[in-house]
Each structure stands twice: as structure tokens, then as C-alpha cells.
Design a protein around this motif. Structure first.
Motif, short mmCIF file in Angstrom:
data_model
loop_
_atom_site.label_atom_id
_atom_site.label_comp_id
_atom_site.label_asym_id
_atom_site.label_seq_id
_atom_site.Cartn_x
_atom_site.Cartn_y
_atom_site.Cartn_z
N THR A 133 0.86 -1.19 0.00
CA THR A 133 0.00 0.00 0.00
C THR A 133 0.89 1.23 0.00
O THR A 133 1.86 1.31 0.77
N LYS A 166 -1.57 -0.79 -4.10
CA LYS A 166 -2.78 -0.03 -3.81
C LYS A 166 -2.38 1.34 -3.25
O LYS A 166 -1.54 1.43 -2.36
N ASP A 168 -3.44 4.39 -1.05
CA ASP A 168 -4.41 4.70 0.02
C ASP A 168 -5.05 6.05 -0.28
O ASP A 168 -4.40 7.09 -0.22
#
Length: 226
Positions: A133, A166, A168
Motif C-alpha cells: 500500500t 494499492k 491509500d
């Protein structure tokens, strides 16, 4: 032939004169000896007091000299502390100036994009996780996404493992920082901080010995650098 009263008186006077002379000589002898002993004792007392006085002033001189040494040492320490503080203040000013200049980096979109790619790829390699992330400033989401897209094939080619990245979009880095990213593993327990401020701090620590030599010259008492 019997002695007359005159002869007796004469002998008595002679004997008295002799006794008086002996007594006077004895008194003179006693006086002379007493004076000699007095002078000896006086000399001994004078010498004793002279030694005491010399010892007293010698002790005072040592105390004064010691006091001077302590004062000089304190002054030198105070001066040394002032120099160290002035140097630390100068280093702090340089670091603050460098932090202020960090804000200019993100304003150059092209160079900032290249920098973000390097920071992200470094985070990927440090974690070596299949899922990561990325957290960034809200205003950097688009440019970070572009950098991620460019880095994924590079990472796959290097380690032969797929990676899912990913960004955030709920918890952003503070807009007060100058830029950069933080990269977390899937459960968020491991973090690689690659913000501009963090990189500056790391570089400052690594280069601090060299910076000090450039600013203040080499320390002759220092055998090893940090």
C-alpha cells in the motif's frame, strides 16, 4: 704573733672582696649564659615563625594558582561550549534552509515524477511483498499512480514476482510535508518511509562528518569520522 683587730678586719674585707668578685663573675656568667640561651631560643622561635609564614604563603600561592587554573579551565569550557553551540546553530540553519528548498522539488512535475518512481521502486525492493500500500499527499495521487504503473513491470522483471500496489485514498500524508511516499506491506506493520523530509534527514546524517569538515575544517583531535 697574734693578729690585731685591724689585721682581722683587713682579712675579712679581703675575703669579702674575693667573695663579691666571685659572685659578680658568677652573675656575669649566668647573665651571659642566659642571654646566649635567650638569643638561641629567640632565633629558634623566629626561624619557626619564618618557616610557618613561608609555608602559609606558599600554600596561599598554590591555592591562588589552583584557583587560576580552575577559572581558566571554566573559561575555556565556556568558550568551547559557545563555539559548539554556534556550530550546531549553523548546521540547524543549513538543515532548515534545505527543508525550505524541498518544497521547490515538487513544483517541477517532470523531475518530481522521476524522483517518485525511484522512491517507490526502492520501497518495493525493500519490502519484497506481493501486496503493498502506498500513502502519499492528496495532491500527489495522480502523479504517484503514474509512477506506480511505470514501476510494476520494472519490479516484475527484476524479481520475477508479481506485485499488487494499492494507493491509500483514505489516509493521506500531511499536506505540510514537501512530498514523497510511504510504502507499507499488506497488513501495514512494516513501513518504508521515503518522504522528502525523511530522505533529507538520512542524507544529512550520512554526510554530517563531511559537512562539518567543509564548514569548520578537520578536527585534529578526531581519529575517526562518524
Amino acid at each position: 704573733m697574734a693578729l690585731t683587730d685591724a689585721d682581722v678586719q683587713k682579712q675579712i674585707k679581703h675575703m669579702m672582696g674575693f667573695i663579691e668578685q666571685e659572685a659578680n663573675e658568677k652573675v656575669d656568667e649566668i647573665d651571659s649564659k642566659a642571654e646566649e640561651e635567650f638569643n638561641i631560643e629567640k632565633g629558634r622561635l623566629v626561624q619557626t615563625q619564618r618557616v610557618k609564614i613561608m609555608e602559609y604563603y606558599e600554600k596561599k600561592d598554590k591555592q591562588i594558582e589552583q584557583h587560576k587554573k580552575i577559572q581558566m579551565s571554566n573559561l575555556l569550557n565556556q568558550a568551547r561550549l559557545k563555539v559548539l553551540k554556534a556550530r550546531d546553530d549553523m548546521i540547524t540553519d543549513l538543515q532548515n534552509d534545505a527543508r525550505q528548498r524541498l518544497a521547490e522539488i515538487a513544483k517541477d512535475a517532470e523531475n518530481y515524477s522521476v524522483l517518485l518512481q525511484g522512491m517507490l521502486l526502492q520501497g518495493f525492493f525493500q519490502l519484497l511483498e506481493p501486496k503493498v500500500t502506498v500513502r502519499c499527499r492528496q495532491q500527489d495521487v495522480e502523479i504517484v499512480q503514474e509512477a506506480v504503473n511505470k514501476n510494476i513491470p520494472i519490479y516484475r522483471e527484476a524479481v520475477k514476482i508479481n506485485i499488487v500496489v494499492k494507493i491509500d485514498t483514505v489516509r493521506f500524508l500531511s499536506s505540510d510535508i514537501c512530498g514523497g511516499v510511504e510504502v507499507y506491506n499488506d497488513n501495514g506493520k512494516i513501513k518504508v518511509s521515503n518522504t522528502l523530509e525523511n530522505r533529507l534527514e538520512l542524507i544529512a546524517q550520512q554526510m554530517m562528518p563531511e559537512i562539518r569538515v567543509k564548514l569548520f575544517g578537520a578536527n585534529p583531535n578526531r581519529k575517526f569520522l562518524d
